[in-house]
Motif scaffolding. Structure first.
Motif, mmCIF file in Angstrom:
data_model
loop_
_atom_site.group_PDB
_atom_site.id
_atom_site.type_symbol
_atom_site.label_atom_id
_atom_site.label_comp_id
_atom_site.label_asym_id
_atom_site.label_seq_id
_atom_site.Cartn_x
_atom_site.Cartn_y
_atom_site.Cartn_z
ATOM 1 N N PRO A 129 28.625 58.373 75.194
ATOM 2 C CA PRO A 129 29.846 59.177 75.108
ATOM 3 C C PRO A 129 31.081 58.310 74.859
ATOM 4 O O PRO A 129 31.940 58.658 74.051
ATOM 5 C CB PRO A 129 29.892 59.874 76.465
ATOM 6 C CG PRO A 129 28.447 60.028 76.841
ATOM 7 C CD PRO A 129 27.807 58.741 76.381
ATOM 8 N N ILE A 173 32.224 63.332 72.648
ATOM 9 C CA ILE A 173 31.479 63.678 73.860
ATOM 10 C C ILE A 173 32.252 63.195 75.081
ATOM 11 O O ILE A 173 32.602 62.019 75.185
ATOM 12 C CB ILE A 173 30.076 63.042 73.841
ATOM 13 C CG1 ILE A 173 29.342 63.473 72.560
ATOM 14 C CG2 ILE A 173 29.274 63.447 75.078
ATOM 15 C CD1 ILE A 173 27.946 62.905 72.443
ATOM 16 N N VAL A 195 22.406 65.288 69.849
ATOM 17 C CA VAL A 195 22.812 64.884 71.201
ATOM 18 C C VAL A 195 21.587 64.999 72.096
ATOM 19 O O VAL A 195 20.979 66.067 72.195
ATOM 20 C CB VAL A 195 23.970 65.776 71.709
ATOM 21 C CG1 VAL A 195 24.374 65.379 73.112
ATOM 22 C CG2 VAL A 195 25.170 65.687 70.757
#
Lengths: 288, 288, 288, 288
Positions: free
Chosen positions: A177, A192, A215
């Motif tokens: 992320p 993210i 993802v």
């Protein structure tokens, strides 16, 4: 907190040296032992230590930009050492202080008034003939990519032992992320929130336009296989290590056992950071 | 039509050699003079000619794939020599025949029953200290890009002398409509009908997410300036020439004075080709 | 230049009325006849004319924003009447003057010191049971799209009588280069220099991720067929006309015979406009 | 397992009725009580029950496609009732059986040999003048969007009370990982493994090109505010409920307390499903 490591980026020139000297003076005046790496200490006319001695430190100060902080990952990551970034330019995603508020910030940190934000790290391994020949640690991303002169590469990406997709293109990014706002973003990946326990697999310029970023859970084991023998392929970690790959190599990436500890003094929302950094700076970027 | 040049791709191996021998026999039996390049002729045990002698030919046969045909551009382009592509694998965007319909196709061509489709070519020049130090000709695209190990580059793109945009990223593609289905497509560019008199400027992985491909008139003069001194930058033409760039270099790209002449025997619509090649093959590409 | 039409957007409120009154006074003091449309004239306590009388005018002043200027297309387009946009807010892509430089600009225009930039227009027709039941003219784009409550639609897009692609999604945009910076841009289309003789076909949220915007010659005849019978489908032109479509309808779009004439007083490069409008305003847009 | 609810989609016509009759006979022959909803039972000449009685069931059979299964969400979701999808056409992302392997599958299910896969549900609420005026439950996504005839809307999206971004465009999708392969995908969102505890916020055709899909923790509270008063705005849930919104309305979306229970008999990897459904079907979609 008795012992603090100070890493700075000498490529910032005299500005970096000046601030580094001031920080040394400030910290030593407060009775702290300050560790410098030998190859940086020389710029300040000081003696430094080797990387193993850094484990004595309780905090690592990174003086430079986001890139400097990324360069501390392989040192601070395995030790679980909290890192505080002081930016010599504009605040970035990772650095918490700039020169203007540096002392106020350090005051708070020395008084123990800070939070630690845990960020996922990735470890990437190059497997050659069944052996790990190289290992990297990174905070943003691992990239398996081709060189400027080489042809597009054909890759297979496996998740937990199973083929997720194959494609021909410029390469694949496996990002945390934290890294979703870096290279993965440039290649079209989503943003993210660092609180999401996920990794993103972002293909770079895939010929098969059908591909989209995936993802996946951050517990996934990602493997990248080179399906064609293209010269000039590399594994890069956080943009600053380039490891040449051979045709039969396999790259294995997974979340590292320890998290990276970012020292936080302010509550800056992730969404504010995204707006400030990606948007404002992205804008300035493209104006003449 | 008395004299025909035959270019083949020896990397296709025995298959290429076998078909090349058959073509030679076929053409010579019809009284045609067949020119081979010296470095390819040796694979067939024949003697060949240098590039300058090719100008005697009235047609160039390209035996291989789309890549082989792209490699004839620097030879056939300046001469305005019509090129007929015979594909050793599956039909591509540029090749018109495959081995199965090769003789029927050649029969038609020798009888003068063919159309010539004109495609825009690009010429790219590297300007160093005011001088042209390198020149390339291409049918798909010129790319100014970075290497796998090098950092992102900062570029300024000018159109007709005026700054169009600046950005940091992996590079910039300047593509013809023909090239709009190649690398530019992978980097997110639109599909452009070859009848449109335009070029497309497609940034590769721009940090400034604000950038989008720009479609400009094909009369535009495009200049790319390196704003940062990054090592490992290259100019590549149609993916097969890599010219290292220095910090102060300027790359200038414009439409070449002559068009590239593709021999066409069938009317295959551009939209059918896009569906067949991009979609079907794109699909197969990503399945295991 | 003896007769000038003035169109203003009453939804800008008192500001529009005030500037409209000033313009009237200014023009009439210089001996010009000023034509107002009846439904706008009443806001100024003046009498106006019907649309047919506008043909007497030699110039049309559009007072409002880019949207106001777009609303003059069906009036000025068929007449080939040059249009000068005066923006009540911030300069847009199409408006040339703002209130601050309005008189200086008009002075130049009345002295004949202006250029006319020709922009492609599109005409869209709804064909029902073999008859044209509705016709629209637009400067930016024709959209065949679904309503908020309706299901995704399945469309076939033909270019010059041949199926280019079929897809299921929210709709299709057929845009001019002028429209490439409007809705087509939001849907992922490329930016097209108005000098390029092309249209762009941009699918809106296609299920088949394989679709990409297509740039086609502006001489193309585009047809859109509704393959499923979905209620709530509409044709919209420049975002301000919505024509409900029935299941068997066919929408035919092609370049209109005449170009739209934009009055230009300054040389503002297309690339500068793109940066100023798309980037700067795009940025401000998304900041709280 | 004594009591089973059967939901079928009468719009599949005679095929649905025939299979429904067979299923009824099969289940009743095994001594199971089968509940039908009154408005569907009438198609089979049976008497049915109201929605509240469904709570007696231990399993819900959904006979139709993925759309039919989505329509069971508001019924099965609050009850935590496991749902088994039997597809009358081709297998989808959510349906587990087709007609060919229906009995073998039911055999296994009645013998208790099945797994239950938990999928996140979203609940969306429309807040008007401080009160919840409407509530929806969905498995794929909540969409706040505009109608075909209405103008673009300006929205503010808040995450946990804080403004994440504002934009003008066609709307915003708040999708679960399950929904990441549906509308969010069409609008450019990433594919998210259903095991990732996240939601994705995907803007639809944003004017501000700077926006990218945001992946946020599935514990986030998402609020959407209408910043402009545009008529024709709607909240839609899983594409089949459309709730008109007023200017001052606020839409609040969060993960629902219970998960949706999908009955699974086979281990089909998520990545295989993505390839099979998105890619193969996406391909077929766009071929004429």
């Amino acid at each position: 907190m008795k012992c603090i490591a100070l890493i700075f980026n000498p490529s910032f020139g005299e500005k970096a040296l000046k601030v580094a000297r001031e920080l040394l003076a400030y910290l030593e005046a407060r009775g702290k032992e300050v560790l410098l790496l030998a190859d940086q200490a020389c710029f300040l006319g000081r003696s430094g230590v080797g990387q193993p001695e850094i484990k004595k430190a309780e905090l690592l100060l990174s003086l430079g930009g986001d890139g400097t902080l990324l360069s501390t990952v392989s040192l601070a990551g395995p030790l679980g050492l909290p890192v505080l970034g002081i930016n010599l330019g504009r605040l970035g995603f990772l650095t918490e202080l700039d020169v203007a508020n540096m002392y106020a910030g350090l005051e708070a940190v020395l008084a123990g008034k800070f939070a630690v934000e845990e960020r996922a790290l990735l470890e990437g391994r190059v497997i050659r003939e069944g052996k790990v020949v190289k290992q990297v640690l990174c905070l943003n991303e691992c990239v398996v990519g081709r060189g400027a002169l080489s042809r597009p590469c054909r890759l297979e990406v496996r998740v937990d032992g199973q083929c997720a997709f194959r494609f021909t293109g410029d390469g694949i990014i496996i990002a945390t992320p934290t890294g979703s706002t870096a290279y993965s973003f440039s290649a079209g990946g989503p943003i993210i929130d660092p609180q999401v326990a996920a990794l993103v697999l972002t293909p770079i310029c895939p010929h098969a336009f059908v591909l989209r970023p995936f993802v996946v859970p951050d517990s996934s084991l990602i493997e990248v296989l080179l399906l064609t023998s293209v010269t000039g392929m590399c594994l890069t970690a956080d943009g600053h290590e380039g490891i040449p790959l051979l045709a039969e190599d396999r790259v294995v990436v997974k979340r590292y056992a320890r998290s990276f500890k970012l020292v936080r003094l302010f509550h800056r929302s992730f969404y504010c950071l995204v707006r400030d950094k990606l948007i404002s700076q992205g804008l300035e970027e493209c104006l003449p």
